[in-house]
Design an enzyme around this catalytic site. Sequence first.
Site, PDB file in Angstrom:
ATOM      1  N   CYS A  93      42.010  -7.022  16.632  1.00 54.58           N
ATOM      2  CA  CYS A  93      42.697  -7.151  17.916  1.00 54.58           C
ATOM      3  C   CYS A  93      43.930  -8.042  17.784  1.00 54.58           C
ATOM      4  O   CYS A  93      43.835  -9.148  17.246  1.00 54.58           O
ATOM      5  CB  CYS A  93      41.750  -7.714  18.960  1.00 54.58           C
ATOM      6  N   HIS A 132      41.238   0.523  11.614  1.00 50.08           N
ATOM      7  CA  HIS A 132      42.302   1.051  12.461  1.00 50.08           C
ATOM      8  C   HIS A 132      43.519   1.199  11.548  1.00 50.08           C
ATOM      9  O   HIS A 132      44.052   0.205  11.053  1.00 50.08           O
ATOM     10  CB  HIS A 132      42.585   0.088  13.599  1.00 50.08           C
TER      11      HIS A 132
END
Length: 335
Positions: free
Chosen positions: A98, A169
């Site tokens: 994040c 990711h």
Amino acid sequence: MVKDTLLDYRFSVAPMMDWTDRHCRMFHRSLSKQALLWTEMVTADAVIHGDRDRLIGFSEAEHPLVLQLGGSDPEKLVEAARIAEGFGYDEVNINCGCPSDRVQSGRFGACLMQEPATVAAGVAAMRKAVSIPVTVKCRVAVDEDPPRETLFGFVDQVADAGCEIFTVHARKAWLSGLSPKENRDIPPLDYGLVAELKAERPDLTIILNGGIKTLSECAAHLDGFDGVMLGRAAYQTPHILTRVDHWLETGEADDGLDMQACLEGLEAYRPYMAMQLQEGAKLSHMTRHMLGLFAGQPGARGWRRTLSEKAVKDGAGLEVLDEALAHVAPEMATA
């Protein structure tokens, strides 16, 4: 390397702040029995000191379910992992992806890509403390760091500490110059780099995340990865989830909207909604996760408008759901 879990990682719904709360997860579970679901990220400090039932409570029907933790202190991560195991979670995951200001100030999230030794220490301590899998979700690199060197170095060091499962990711995290929203699309995805990681580290379980929108894309990616994770697509067009179980069982990926399956999912979710309303939950807290269910279908605009305008009103109940359903499936709406 012997895998320490029997969880099916072929398809999962990403942890998304302010989105994948327990109402969302129960809705998604009503659409798919086999998708691996994740909580929103919860900091280790919050798990230890906060209202645990509110923060990490869940319904048994949500299994299989992963709790994602934010944190970098091994002792706190261990305590939070023990609590997670006690609650019955199937896995605990460390957030190393994040990019928000909040996680940077708290020294967790994507900034940990630059501290593999810290993550490795947390993984090693957590694995000694709990029997459920301890996994990591990360980016390929941060800011100007070289992607291949960063990703491979990070994964190798954390894997040496005992982590066998990485969700990657396939995009750099930018900690300055881009907002977290902008970082969802910029810079470009690099699936090829993550594929190289899987090819060169075949003993690890590598799940691909980022930019995947359809089950057809999921099926194509399974040729090179152990699993795929959908984020916004699974949330904004949740009808995708109604096709997941069939795909996982047969290998047949169908991107079409199955109207009957969507309606059956709503019926399965309805008892949960009724129970939550009795316990004082607001209807809008549940229906906000359903707005995209019938995207592209006749009546979808009326469905969204009814839920958006009427579910927020004090005392709104399941009659609002029935009114919304009348726009897309009059035969299913009940008085």
